[in-house]
Design an enzyme around this catalytic site. Sequence first.
Site, short mmCIF file in Angstrom:
data_model
loop_
_atom_site.label_atom_id
_atom_site.label_comp_id
_atom_site.label_asym_id
_atom_site.label_seq_id
_atom_site.Cartn_x
_atom_site.Cartn_y
_atom_site.Cartn_z
N GLU A 5 -3.04 -0.17 -8.55
CA GLU A 5 -3.91 0.95 -8.20
C GLU A 5 -3.09 2.24 -8.20
OE1 GLU A 5 -6.88 0.62 -5.16
OE2 GLU A 5 -6.19 2.45 -4.18
N ASP B 164 0.83 -1.22 0.00
CA ASP B 164 0.00 0.00 0.00
C ASP B 164 0.86 1.26 0.00
OD1 ASP B 164 -2.22 1.56 0.12
OD2 ASP B 164 -2.70 1.13 2.21
#
Length: 530
Positions: free
Chosen positions: A313, A202
């Site tokens: 992402e 992340d």
Amino acid sequence: MERGTIERWLERARAAGVVGEGGLNARAEGAEALEAAALLYPASVKSAGGTGYALLRIAAAGAEGAGQGPPVTRGKALGVFGPRAAPAGGPFEGERMALGRADALIGPLSHANADALRRALPFTAPSPLAGRDVTFGLGDRLGLAGPGHIRAARRFRASPVLAQQSVRELDLTGRSYEEVLDASTWSVFQEGYEEPWGADGDHLKTEDWVRRALAIGFTMITADVSDYIRGEHAAAGEAEVKQAYAALPEDYRRRIEEAYLSWSLQLDTGVKVRFSRGGLQRLALIYREAVEHAARLYRAGAAVRGEGGFDFELSVDETATPTTPEAHAFVAMEARTAGVRLSSLAPRFVGEFQKGIDYIGDPAELERTFAVHAALARALGYRISVHSGSDKFTAFPIVGRLTRGRFHIKTAGTNWLEAVRVMARLEPALYRGLHAAALERFAAARKYYHVSTNLGNVPPLDTLADGELPGLFENPDARQLIHITYGELLRDPGIGEAFFAALERHLEEYWAGLEAHIGRHFQTLGVPVA
Ligand code: ZN
């Protein structure tokens, strides 16, 4: 792990009929099943290629502090049973024993054994999830939340991203990506969860971290390009923008002018997105380098996993102002032009998505602007991702409806808050110490997070009876006090050790709390039940 402990476990397992001459035999019923459950996790029992696998409760054999290392591994062991379960030089490490016609290998929950298990039982390894409708990030900073997360995800048509951690979180908790991924593998194994799940590196900012996370086995990269977004151009005057734009390379200017000035996109919501010359110039100044960096991060990932071999992402959520529809369209299309295959994109939405509390802002304005982002994502072929997505119960019906049930959400700190809520309920003295320490360290923790916490709204602890402590978790300011100080608290040996020891006594309560709390997220988002 000591050989004596393992021998004692095997002796009990033989006496209970859990293992026999031929290997593992844990599909017992009635009283035998109870005995088996005391010796291993019944849902973990699996067989593949004639070999049986199970997660053992080795502490049942009276092992003192059995299994060092992260709490998720304490008191547990991996058991591999079968005719050729433990060949010398095989992939698993541990103690090898003969059972009769079969062998047993009993080993620690080490990284080597997690890796070997991911190969032997592929469902214990994460996989890319881009094709799924609902994916849900469940950051677990303690490494102990997994079973609760799996129990929540099982009840809904949603794929959990069980491992999700940023480099900042690794630093604050002193964990590694190997540990984070392994904790999820052991949870999946313990629960016997055979559905696809993901692992998200992340907010990664460098090519090196992208390569590292994917090489370890992560299946999703969230590219954080915030250091390359030139936000200062957002407020610049028109003449200034014109001048700065003229200094960009000529071939770049020609290309984007040809691509975008006569371009428009009619969205299925009725809104039309198009660029004015001045608007395009400004967007180029703000986002050109960010897109270039996104492409570098993507290529670093593709070199490890291949095109389409991982979820990518792009996050532009850490900016000072909300992402406009034009900025969203420009970034997404420029990324595509640079060869990036987007699985999801995280814009910065209007209002405040602060950690661990409900949405702050005008829901009607969120609805109006979110509709455009959702339609853009649909038109351009990826899903919208909502960061700091925990506890946004006011926003969830909007997110679920306007994305037509296709989205990614990230949560993390709320899973730690649920653990502390269990402490407030069942270990009030420990909770009071934790709360006092959090007050002391709040100022230091605050510099890592954007929060508007007012500690004046948190009632002094000495005015609260023990029974009133869990009520603090309905108070947004008290939630944020505990939410952002996790690193400071867990790294303090005096607090961290006592906290983990207490939480291990109440794991079932913790998992039940997570199942209910995360379940409420799915429900409010309108995710269909499984
Ligand atoms: Zn984010």
